[in-house]
Write a protein that holds these residues in place. Structure first.
Motif, PDB file in Angstrom:
ATOM      1  N   GLN A   1      27.863  61.746  66.655  1.00 12.72           N
ATOM      2  CA  GLN A   1      29.139  61.909  67.337  1.00 12.72           C
ATOM      3  C   GLN A   1      30.225  61.021  66.748  1.00 12.72           C
ATOM      4  OE1 GLN A   1      30.443  63.822  69.507  1.00 12.72           O
ATOM      5  NE2 GLN A   1      28.974  64.575  70.974  1.00 12.72           N
ATOM      6  N   LEU A   2      29.904  59.748  66.550  1.00 11.65           N
ATOM      7  CA  LEU A   2      30.919  58.781  66.155  1.00 11.65           C
ATOM      8  C   LEU A   2      30.384  57.861  65.071  1.00 11.65           C
ATOM      9  CD1 LEU A   2      32.138  57.663  69.691  1.00 11.65           C
ATOM     10  CD2 LEU A   2      33.445  59.035  68.079  1.00 11.65           C
ATOM     11  N   LYS A   3      31.307  57.145  64.487  1.00  8.73           N
ATOM     12  CA  LYS A   3      30.920  56.035  63.627  1.00  8.73           C
ATOM     13  C   LYS A   3      31.037  54.766  64.464  1.00  8.73           C
ATOM     14  CE  LYS A   3      32.268  58.332  59.344  1.00  8.73           C
ATOM     15  NZ  LYS A   3      32.485  59.647  59.937  1.00  8.73           N
ATOM     16  N   GLY A   4      30.800  53.615  63.868  1.00  8.96           N
ATOM     17  CA  GLY A   4      30.927  52.375  64.613  1.00  8.96           C
ATOM     18  C   GLY A   4      29.659  52.017  65.363  1.00  8.96           C
TER      19      GLY A   4
ATOM     20  N   ALA B   1      27.437  54.774  67.196  1.00  9.14           N
ATOM     21  CA  ALA B   1      26.569  55.551  66.300  1.00  9.14           C
ATOM     22  C   ALA B   1      25.406  54.703  65.797  1.00  9.14           C
ATOM     23  CB  ALA B   1      27.378  56.087  65.126  1.00  9.14           C
ATOM     24  N   THR B   2      25.659  53.424  65.508  1.00  9.26           N
ATOM     25  CA  THR B   2      24.598  52.535  65.036  1.00  9.26           C
ATOM     26  C   THR B   2      23.501  52.393  66.086  1.00  9.26           C
ATOM     27  OG1 THR B   2      26.189  51.284  63.716  1.00  9.26           O
ATOM     28  CG2 THR B   2      24.074  50.233  64.161  1.00  9.26           C
ATOM     29  N   ALA B   3      23.896  52.204  67.336  1.00  9.16           N
ATOM     30  CA  ALA B   3      22.924  52.074  68.423  1.00  9.16           C
ATOM     31  C   ALA B   3      22.113  53.356  68.577  1.00  9.16           C
ATOM     32  CB  ALA B   3      23.643  51.743  69.724  1.00  9.16           C
ATOM     33  N   ALA B   4      22.790  54.497  68.519  1.00 11.27           N
ATOM     34  CA  ALA B   4      22.091  55.781  68.659  1.00 11.27           C
ATOM     35  C   ALA B   4      21.102  55.986  67.514  1.00 11.27           C
ATOM     36  CB  ALA B   4      23.108  56.918  68.702  1.00 11.27           C
ATOM     37  N   ARG B   5      21.492  55.575  66.304  1.00 14.06           N
ATOM     38  CA  ARG B   5      20.605  55.726  65.145  1.00 14.06           C
ATOM     39  C   ARG B   5      19.359  54.854  65.299  1.00 14.06           C
ATOM     40  NH1 ARG B   5      19.925  52.451  61.340  1.00 14.06           N
ATOM     41  NH2 ARG B   5      21.882  51.334  61.712  1.00 14.06           N
ATOM     42  N   ILE B   6      19.536  53.622  65.766  1.00 11.15           N
ATOM     43  CA  ILE B   6      18.397  52.714  65.950  1.00 11.15           C
ATOM     44  C   ILE B   6      17.410  53.290  66.958  1.00 11.15           C
ATOM     45  CG2 ILE B   6      17.720  50.466  66.879  1.00 11.15           C
ATOM     46  CD1 ILE B   6      20.311  49.328  65.687  1.00 11.15           C
TER      47      ILE B   6
END
Length: 750
Positions: free
Chosen positions: A54-57, A60-65
């Motif tokens: 959805q987003l960068k920042g 998105a980092t938390a969702a990727r982890i």
């Protein structure tokens, strides 16, 4: 300008001619395309945007982890137990008994897990009059709303037995179910009613059932084909339900408009005495060209959304671009084939009370003739009054306030769950939308990591960013920890945002940031809103620049006039500005808000201004290209510029009015929905189209062009090496009628 090249050239004219000669082949190819697109799309399935895309920042980092760890966070639910009036406090036996009854009731449903009593988690308000029982729904969080009904019923049963207490459930699953129940049918009715509304208006415009059905049928087949293409394309660019809804809106609007332009021109030429084949060739060379120019311009505008870097916007832009392209291709290929097949039968199913409209199919609009007579008589006054009025309407936009609407702003007090949301936020500020810190470490149980987590928990409260309780959930196997921090500010977006910044900029660096190898992005509703806003603001300039520059270049190449290109951009920007002003006046300042059910909103939803700019800039080109093409066509036949303006505006007034009424009606349907974001979108689009089709095209455009005179066709020598895309308009090469009447009844050369 002169007559120029008498040969008919260009994509639209050639496509229309081929389709008319090979009509069954053209229809067959179109049907095969629609069936194949839908079949292949269904077989491939649609890939939707997920949170990590959805987003960068940090969001998105938390969702990727979390995604990489294979953890699927369950849908969390809470039950608020709160004293009514002078009812019992959390320490009283009656209150404790009610809490125990809720815990037992929800556990018995078998749909929940990890039920936590407020006496264990310390989720009791400072005044001791409210408490939160927390638990998670079992199974897929995306479908939790479908399974939450037994839990809601269990909580309701406990409420019946405890009249002195308020016992209410709220959470992701319960909100999902409530909104689906309340607004799912609302959306479906809006989407389903759009087609009958468009068909009804077309019946009035054409006075014949077959003629009215053609644009709707083509728009629907274009939408069906695009739905299939979305499934295929989604494997490269994920799509979404929102993109699907926007595609339906845009597809219906442009699909009907393009057919309307084509069909009305063909009927007009036949009403002037030409045979069906000649009328069709003229429609292909003139309206067909306008459709291609307009379609390409709209596609360019929609492509601007691809520059936002926001997956949802990229999906909406690509879906809209595809449906416009499909509708454009269908209008210049299968439509001429159908008209050739139908011939006079296109007039079948005439409505008796509209029989007189047939003879006037190609006649001038009396209303717009009267308006235009006054506009051209006093062009300076017309420009001053119309431009001044639009600038005044646009003025409130200078103070536009954008924000992601809270639950109470979005839905008002129309749903009981909104009141529950407000009560939870009042008793536990930020408790309904806590910040979530996703902590990843090489060893989540290492002493220094545990110490940093404890320090973060303490500092989050000591810094004033949270009043607690701060909850920590460990996932030992994945070496992850989730830290839930209720933010001070609650539903106040500005205050909650300030608390989030304090967590990110002060508390985290001083605690978790001191341990090597730790990642600790902070996500959650407030963080997601902030990251979304930051990315959206950063994309405004490139999106605006892309859309304006490419639209300018397309108009320059299509009309071989620097003046026409510049005035097109200026008038479109004025139309968009007026729409912004109306939105701010109604939804932010509350002027006339009661008329549309928008009291107390106080802001414009963040994504709307950029979305409206792209959509409106594209759609407004429909009318502009159609009107200016007719003016240029008349000028190419030898009319003076002033007479060409009169001819172009008056002869297109009927079709532009019909097209605008359809668009306004369809968009206004969405303005009746209960969700304020959809209401804002519907009102903004409807207002802009109405302004564009009346004030802009009926007053400002002819007045400005009249003042400019021959300078309308100014094209510098140094630009003449650019490609010439103006040669589709040569009806004189197709219709051997030697003379025709202009708007004043005088003979003019054709």
């Amino acid at each position: 300008m002169g007559n120029g090249d008498a040969r008919v050239r260009g994509l639209a004219a050639r496509a229309g001619g081929w389709s008319a000669r090979h009509r069954w082949a053209a229809v067959g190819i179109w049907v095969l395309f629609v069936v194949l697109a839908m079949g292949l799309g269904s077989a491939a399935g649609r890939v939707d945007v997920n949170e990590s895309e959805q987003l960068k920042g940090e969001t998105a980092t938390a969702a990727r982890i979390v995604e990489d760890a294979g953890i699927e966070e369950p849908a969390g639910e809470s039950v608020l137990v709160q004293a009514k009036g002078e009812g019992p406090k959390a320490t009283d036996p009656a209150f404790r008994s009610a809490v125990a009854a809720v815990v037992t009731a929800v556990e018995k449903t078998g749909q929940v897990t990890d039920v936590t009593s407020p006496y264990e988690s310390d989720t009791i308000s400072k005044d001791g009059r409210s408490a939160l029982i927390q638990f998670d729904m079992r199974g897929d969080p995306q479908t939790a709303g479908e399974r939450v009904e037994p839990v809601l019923e269990a909580v309701a049963d406990v409420q019946k037995e405890n009249g002195s207490l308020r016992i209410e459930e709220i959470g992701g699953a319960s909100m999902m179910k409530t909104f689906d129940d309340a607004f799912g049918d609302d959306f479906k009715k809006a989407e389903y009613s759009a087609v009958p509304v468009a068909l009804g208006i077309l019946l009035i415009a054409f006075g014949a059932l077959v003629a009215a059905l053609l644009p709707v049928a083509l728009a629907i087949t274009a939408i069906v084909a695009t739905m299939g293409l979305m499934g295929l394309v989604s494997h490269l660019q994920p799509m979404s339900d929102t993109a699907n809804s926007v595609m339906l809106l845009v597809g219906l609007a442009v699909g009907v408009d393009y057919c309307l332009f084509y069909l009305r021109r063909e009927r007009e030429e036949r009403a002037a005495g030409l045979d069906a084949q000649t009328a069709l060739r003229i429609a292909a060379a003139t309206s067909g060209r306008a459709i291609v120019v307009s379609g390409v311009t709209v596609c360019v505008a929609m492509a601007g959304m691809l520059f936002t870097g926001i997956a949802e916007f990229e999906a909406m832009g690509l879906a809209s671009l595809m449906v416009v392209a499909v509708a454009m291709v269908g209008s210049v290929t299968v439509l001429p084939a159908l008209l050739s097949l139908l011939g006079e039968r296109v007039e079948k199913g005439r409505l008796p009370f509209l029989r007189r409209r047939r003879s006037g199919a190609g006649n001038d609009s009396r209303f717009w003739s009267a308006v235009l007579k006054r506009v051209l008589a006093r062009p300076v006054l017309s420009v001053v009054v119309a431009a001044g009025a639009l600038l005044a309407v646009a003025a409130p936009a200078l103070g536009m306030k954008t924000e992601n609407l809270t639950l109470d702003q979005e839905f008002g007090d129309s749903l009981p769950i909104v009141q529950t949301y407000n009560r939870v936020n009042e008793a536990f500020p930020g408790g309904s939308e806590p910040a979530e810190v996703v902590v990843k470490a090489d060893d989540i149980n290492a002493p220094e990591v545990k110490a940093a987590l404890a320090d973060f928990r303490a500092q989050a409260v000591a810094s004033g960013a949270s009043r607690g309780p701060v909850e920590i959930k460990l996932h030992d196997q994945q070496n992850l920890a989730f830290v839930y921090v209720p933010l001070v500010g609650g539903s106040d977006q500005d205050a909650a945002g300030a608390s989030l910044e304090k967590l990110r900029d002060e508390v985290r660096p001083a605690t978790l940031g001191k341990v090597d190898g730790i990642e600790a992005p902070i996500t959650g509703q407030v963080a997601g809103n902030k990251d979304f806003n930051d990315q959206l603001v950063g994309s405004v300039v490139p999106v605006f620049a892309f859309v304006v520059v490419f639209a300018f270049v397309l108009m320059l190449l299509s009309f071989r006039s620097l003046t026409v290109a510049v005035t097109s951009i200026v008038l479109n920007l004025l139309s968009v500005g007026a729409a912004y002003g109306i939105l701010v006046a109604v939804f932010q300042h509350g002027w006339g808000a009661s008329l549309v059910g928008a009291e107390g909103v106080g802001a414009i939803i963040t994504w709307l201004p950029l979305f409206l700019f792209v959509i409106l800039f594209g759609l407004s080109m429909d009318y502009h290209v159609f009107v200016v093409s007719r003016i240029r066509e008349a000028r190419a036949r030898g009319l003076e510029t002033r007479d060409a303006i009169r001819h172009g505006v008056v002869t297109t007034a009927g079709v532009v009015t019909s097209a605008a009424v359809i668009m306004v009606a369809v968009f206004a349907i969405f303005g009746t929905l209960s969700m304020q974001s959809m209401k804002q979108m519907g009102v903004g689009l409807a207002a802009a189209v109405l302004i564009d089709a009346t004030v802009i095209r009926g007053v400002l455009l002819p007045a400005v062009m009249s003042l400019l005179g021959e300078r309308n066709w100014y094209f510098p020598t140094w630009l003449r090496r650019l490609p010439d895309l103006t040669h589709d308009e040569a009806p004189e090469a197709l219709a051997p009628t030697p003379r025709a009447k202009d708007d004043e009844g005088e003979k003019v050369p054709v």
